[in-house]
Design a protein around this motif. Structure first.
Motif, PDB file in Angstrom:
ATOM      1  N   GLU A 184       1.490  -4.746   9.087  1.00 44.41           N
ATOM      2  CA  GLU A 184       1.375  -4.626   7.603  1.00 44.41           C
ATOM      3  C   GLU A 184       2.252  -3.482   7.102  1.00 44.41           C
ATOM      4  OE1 GLU A 184      -2.158  -3.492   9.163  1.00 44.41           O
ATOM      5  OE2 GLU A 184      -1.303  -5.251  10.144  1.00 44.41           O
ATOM      6  N   LEU A 185       2.254  -2.374   7.870  1.00 43.89           N
ATOM      7  CA  LEU A 185       3.055  -1.217   7.459  1.00 43.89           C
ATOM      8  C   LEU A 185       4.547  -1.585   7.528  1.00 43.89           C
ATOM      9  CD1 LEU A 185       2.998   1.747   6.594  1.00 43.89           C
ATOM     10  CD2 LEU A 185       3.004   2.411   9.001  1.00 43.89           C
ATOM     11  N   ALA A 186       4.918  -2.279   8.573  1.00 45.27           N
ATOM     12  CA  ALA A 186       6.314  -2.702   8.741  1.00 45.27           C
ATOM     13  C   ALA A 186       6.729  -3.585   7.560  1.00 45.27           C
ATOM     14  CB  ALA A 186       6.482  -3.453  10.053  1.00 45.27           C
ATOM     15  N   GLU A 187       5.823  -4.454   7.162  1.00 45.23           N
ATOM     16  CA  GLU A 187       6.126  -5.348   6.048  1.00 45.23           C
ATOM     17  C   GLU A 187       6.338  -4.555   4.744  1.00 45.23           C
ATOM     18  OE1 GLU A 187       3.444  -8.798   4.785  1.00 45.23           O
ATOM     19  OE2 GLU A 187       3.884  -9.095   6.925  1.00 45.23           O
ATOM     20  N   ASP A 188       5.441  -3.565   4.525  1.00 41.26           N
ATOM     21  CA  ASP A 188       5.558  -2.739   3.312  1.00 41.26           C
ATOM     22  C   ASP A 188       6.903  -1.998   3.281  1.00 41.26           C
ATOM     23  OD1 ASP A 188       3.127  -3.558   2.499  1.00 41.26           O
ATOM     24  OD2 ASP A 188       2.091  -1.631   2.758  1.00 41.26           O
ATOM     25  N   ALA A 228       9.247   3.039  13.552  1.00 38.53           N
ATOM     26  CA  ALA A 228       8.434   2.484  14.635  1.00 38.53           C
ATOM     27  C   ALA A 228       8.401   3.456  15.814  1.00 38.53           C
ATOM     28  CB  ALA A 228       9.021   1.144  15.080  1.00 38.53           C
ATOM     29  N   HIS A 229       9.576   4.030  16.110  1.00 39.71           N
ATOM     30  CA  HIS A 229       9.663   4.949  17.248  1.00 39.71           C
ATOM     31  C   HIS A 229       8.756   6.166  17.062  1.00 39.71           C
ATOM     32  CE1 HIS A 229      11.518   7.346  20.427  1.00 39.71           C
ATOM     33  NE2 HIS A 229      11.564   8.334  19.543  1.00 39.71           N
ATOM     34  N   PHE A 230       8.803   6.770  15.860  1.00 35.91           N
ATOM     35  CA  PHE A 230       8.038   8.008  15.661  1.00 35.91           C
ATOM     36  C   PHE A 230       6.563   7.751  15.371  1.00 35.91           C
ATOM     37  CE2 PHE A 230      12.373   9.528  15.116  1.00 35.91           C
ATOM     38  CZ  PHE A 230      12.350  10.655  15.931  1.00 35.91           C
ATOM     39  N   LEU A 231       6.246   6.591  14.826  1.00 35.82           N
ATOM     40  CA  LEU A 231       4.828   6.333  14.494  1.00 35.82           C
ATOM     41  C   LEU A 231       4.058   5.737  15.671  1.00 35.82           C
ATOM     42  CD1 LEU A 231       5.237   5.062  10.825  1.00 35.82           C
ATOM     43  CD2 LEU A 231       4.146   7.196  11.549  1.00 35.82           C
ATOM     44  N   ASP A 245       0.851  -1.195   0.000  1.00 32.89           N
ATOM     45  CA  ASP A 245       0.000   0.000   0.000  1.00 32.89           C
ATOM     46  C   ASP A 245       0.893   1.253   0.000  1.00 32.89           C
ATOM     47  OD1 ASP A 245      -1.664   2.112   0.535  1.00 32.89           O
ATOM     48  OD2 ASP A 245      -2.911   0.998   1.968  1.00 32.89           O
ATOM     49  N   VAL A 246       1.133   1.782  -1.217  1.00 33.69           N
ATOM     50  CA  VAL A 246       2.111   2.862  -1.351  1.00 33.69           C
ATOM     51  C   VAL A 246       1.613   4.169  -0.720  1.00 33.69           C
ATOM     52  CG1 VAL A 246       3.468   4.184  -3.002  1.00 33.69           C
ATOM     53  CG2 VAL A 246       3.089   1.781  -3.386  1.00 33.69           C
ATOM     54  N   THR A 247       0.314   4.399  -0.781  1.00 33.26           N
ATOM     55  CA  THR A 247      -0.219   5.632  -0.172  1.00 33.26           C
ATOM     56  C   THR A 247       0.060   5.617   1.327  1.00 33.26           C
ATOM     57  OG1 THR A 247      -1.959   5.439  -1.793  1.00 33.26           O
ATOM     58  CG2 THR A 247      -2.300   7.080  -0.075  1.00 33.26           C
ATOM     59  N   ARG A 248      -0.160   4.456   1.932  1.00 27.94           N
ATOM     60  CA  ARG A 248       0.086   4.330   3.373  1.00 27.94           C
ATOM     61  C   ARG A 248       1.578   4.565   3.687  1.00 27.94           C
ATOM     62  NH1 ARG A 248      -1.969  -1.333   5.445  1.00 27.94           N
ATOM     63  NH2 ARG A 248      -0.115  -1.963   4.349  1.00 27.94           N
ATOM     64  N   LEU A 249       2.402   4.054   2.797  1.00 29.14           N
ATOM     65  CA  LEU A 249       3.849   4.210   2.960  1.00 29.14           C
ATOM     66  C   LEU A 249       4.234   5.705   2.931  1.00 29.14           C
ATOM     67  CD1 LEU A 249       5.834   1.754   2.963  1.00 29.14           C
ATOM     68  CD2 LEU A 249       6.339   2.296   0.602  1.00 29.14           C
ATOM     69  N   LYS A 250       3.723   6.398   1.930  1.00 27.68           N
ATOM     70  CA  LYS A 250       4.060   7.814   1.770  1.00 27.68           C
ATOM     71  C   LYS A 250       3.512   8.632   2.939  1.00 27.68           C
ATOM     72  CE  LYS A 250       3.963   7.833  -3.310  1.00 27.68           C
ATOM     73  NZ  LYS A 250       5.350   7.703  -3.695  1.00 27.68           N
ATOM     74  N   ASP A 251       2.249   8.332   3.326  1.00 28.08           N
ATOM     75  CA  ASP A 251       1.642   9.074   4.438  1.00 28.08           C
ATOM     76  C   ASP A 251       2.447   8.885   5.713  1.00 28.08           C
ATOM     77  OD1 ASP A 251      -0.312   9.948   2.831  1.00 28.08           O
ATOM     78  OD2 ASP A 251      -1.887   8.572   3.540  1.00 28.08           O
ATOM     79  N   SER A 252       2.889   7.657   5.935  1.00 29.82           N
ATOM     80  CA  SER A 252       3.621   7.403   7.177  1.00 29.82           C
ATOM     81  C   SER A 252       4.959   8.146   7.153  1.00 29.82           C
ATOM     82  CB  SER A 252       3.818   5.906   7.412  1.00 29.82           C
ATOM     83  OG  SER A 252       4.558   5.332   6.359  1.00 29.82           O
ATOM     84  N   TRP A 253       5.601   8.217   5.967  1.00 26.88           N
ATOM     85  CA  TRP A 253       6.873   8.960   5.905  1.00 26.88           C
ATOM     86  C   TRP A 253       6.652  10.446   6.169  1.00 26.88           C
ATOM     87  CZ3 TRP A 253      11.550   8.850   7.018  1.00 26.88           C
ATOM     88  CH2 TRP A 253      12.397   9.889   6.634  1.00 26.88           C
ATOM     89  N   GLY A 257      11.314  16.486  11.952  1.00 28.33           N
ATOM     90  CA  GLY A 257      12.520  17.269  11.622  1.00 28.33           C
ATOM     91  C   GLY A 257      13.813  16.597  12.054  1.00 28.33           C
ATOM     92  N   ASP A 258      14.685  17.398  12.695  1.00 27.95           N
ATOM     93  CA  ASP A 258      16.035  16.937  13.042  1.00 27.95           C
ATOM     94  C   ASP A 258      16.062  15.780  14.037  1.00 27.95           C
ATOM     95  OD1 ASP A 258      16.978  18.847  11.402  1.00 27.95           O
ATOM     96  OD2 ASP A 258      17.542  20.264  12.988  1.00 27.95           O
ATOM     97  N   GLU A 259      14.934  15.587  14.737  1.00 26.61           N
ATOM     98  CA  GLU A 259      14.908  14.472  15.700  1.00 26.61           C
ATOM     99  C   GLU A 259      15.065  13.132  14.980  1.00 26.61           C
ATOM    100  OE1 GLU A 259      11.651  14.233  18.559  1.00 26.61           O
ATOM    101  OE2 GLU A 259      11.234  16.326  18.063  1.00 26.61           O
ATOM    102  N   VAL A 260      14.619  13.107  13.705  1.00 20.41           N
ATOM    103  CA  VAL A 260      14.597  11.832  12.975  1.00 20.41           C
ATOM    104  C   VAL A 260      16.023  11.332  12.684  1.00 20.41           C
ATOM    105  CG1 VAL A 260      13.665  10.608  10.970  1.00 20.41           C
ATOM    106  CG2 VAL A 260      12.346  12.440  12.045  1.00 20.41           C
TER     107      VAL A 260
END
Ligand code: HEM
Length: 376
Positions: free
Chosen positions: A110-114, A100-103, A2-10, A17-20
């Motif tokens: 499923e998201l982790a798998e994608d 995982a930490h930020f989300l 699910d690419v939309t989910r991937l992009k949204d999560s990013w 920001g810089d925390e990442v």
């Protein structure tokens, strides 16, 4: 996937920001300490170069086919960092851990798998290209500085001799590193077409506080050794056989000089118009060489421009783009732009307002997701 989910999560993660990058690097270096030596000694205060690009590129996985040539260059170019196959899973794990930490609770299996699948696809293309390049080229080229000319207070022209032939297309860039600043790599565009003796010229401008440009302009001397990465980029290489308009800001002149040399060597039938911008006439650090070229090449016109002082004979007043638009409407030419990010953005705006179609305009964007660089 699910690419939309991937992009949204990013998008959500990038908003931190810089925390990442801070979290990503702490994780990577803690879990895989052997990767620390690939990165610059001091990472404090430097703009993140890897993490933002990594997230953007991986979440762009739906365009992976289109991105293949770019990813192949990126993979070949990563050999200069001494990246090896085992590092890829390490970076992949650190990326997933960061997401995982930020989300938090939104990080579902499923998201982790994608993410894992998308990273795997991108990493595979990069690794395969790196493995293939390893059969024919070194991971980096050692190059001896044979000339170092300080042309103005903040511009130096370096001529280097790589130990092995470094084949590039005029308009491409190569990353450069100096032992004075270990592991700090920045892109510069050779200012010449490939020569029989293999030497390469670089035009380097001191960028306020930039560790590498300071070393290259003020520290490096003839006899010193630099390291060069594999050539990258295709946005400023010569396109179809149309006439060309080139707009250069400062050391953004470098790729155009290389392309003009290529045209001269090919016995070109096109016409080229080069407008070179600088604040003051004294900043035109390469004018004698350009002038010489116009005498040899009847198809070439070079117009030096100054933005902070009045015109004088042979020098026009205004930014390169403004002067060019006063000279003509450029309805047929391919238009190339290279300079600082501000110069490029400003020129693109003016060209669009003048009705020049997007598809005829070529430029480097200095976005960190692009490995094609320049000499801002
Ligand atoms: C899918 C995998 C990867 C992608 C898409 C990726 C992408 C990028 C991009 C776009 C840059 C910035 C361009 C540059 O400055 O040259 C970069 C820099 C870098 N990458 Fe990668 N990379 C990946 C994997 C790796 C791996 C496995 C390593 C090994 C540890 C690595 C180490 C580095 C280093 C050391 C830098 C320079 C960082 C700096 O100067 O601060 N990369 N990467």
């Amino acid at each position: 996937m699910d690419v939309t989910r991937l992009k949204d999560s990013w998008k959500k993660v990038a908003a931190y920001g810089d925390e990442v990058p801070l979290f990503f690097y702490s994780t990577l270096f803690l879990t895989h300490p052997e990767t620390r030596k690939l990165f610059p000694v001091s990472m404090a205060g430097q703009r993140d170069r890897l993490v933002g690009a990594l997230g953007r590129i991986v979440s762009d996985v739906d365009r992976v086919d289109e991105l293949v040539p770019f990813l192949q260059q990126l993979g070949r170019d990563h050999r200069k960092f001494a990246v090896v196959a085992e590092h890829y899973p390490a970076v992949g794990q650190a990326l997933l851990h960061t997401l995982a930490h930020f989300l938090g609770p939104e990080w579902k299996p499923e998201l982790a798998e994608d993410w894992s699948e998308a990273y795997g696809l991108v990493a595979k293309v990069m690794q395969e290209a790196a493995d293939e390049a390893a059969t024919t080229t070194p991971p980096w080229w050692e190059a001896r500085v044979i000339r170092h000319e300080r042309r103005t207070a903040d511009v130096a022209v370096l001529c280097v001799q790589p130990e092995y032939e470094l084949d590039f297309t005029p308009g491409q860039s190569v990353a450069v590193e100096s032992r004075l600043r270990p592991n700090v790599w920045r892109y510069f565009t050779p200012a010449n077409a490939p020569r029989r003796n293999g030497t390469i010229d670089f035009h380097v401008r001191l960028v306020g506080g930039g560790p590498l440009s300071t070393a290259l302009v003020q520290g490096v001397q003839p006899g010193d050794t630099l390291r060069l990465g594999a050539p990258v980029g295709n946005r400023l290489t010569l396109g179809e056989r149309r006439d060309v308009l080139m707009l250069a800001g400062g050391t953004g002149l470098a790729p155009f000089k290389a392309m003009l040399e290529q045209m001269r060597a090919e016995g070109t039938e096109r016409r080229a118009h080069l407008f070179v911008g600088a604040p003051y006439a004294r900043d035109h650090y390469d004018y004698p060489a350009l002038h010489e070229m116009t005498r040899e090449c009847p198809w070439l016109r070079v117009v030096p421009c100054v933005s902070r002082e009045p015109a004088r004979p042979g020098v026009e007043a205004g930014d390169a783009v403004d002067v060019a638009l006063r000279y003509g409407s450029w309805s047929q030419e391919d238009v190339y732009v290279c300079g600082s990010p501000e110069m490029v953005t400003g020129s693109l705006r003016r060209l669009a307002a003048a009705g020049i179609a997007d598809e005829r305009i070529r430029y480097e964007d200095f976005d960190s997701s692009s490995t094609s660089g320049g000499n801002p």
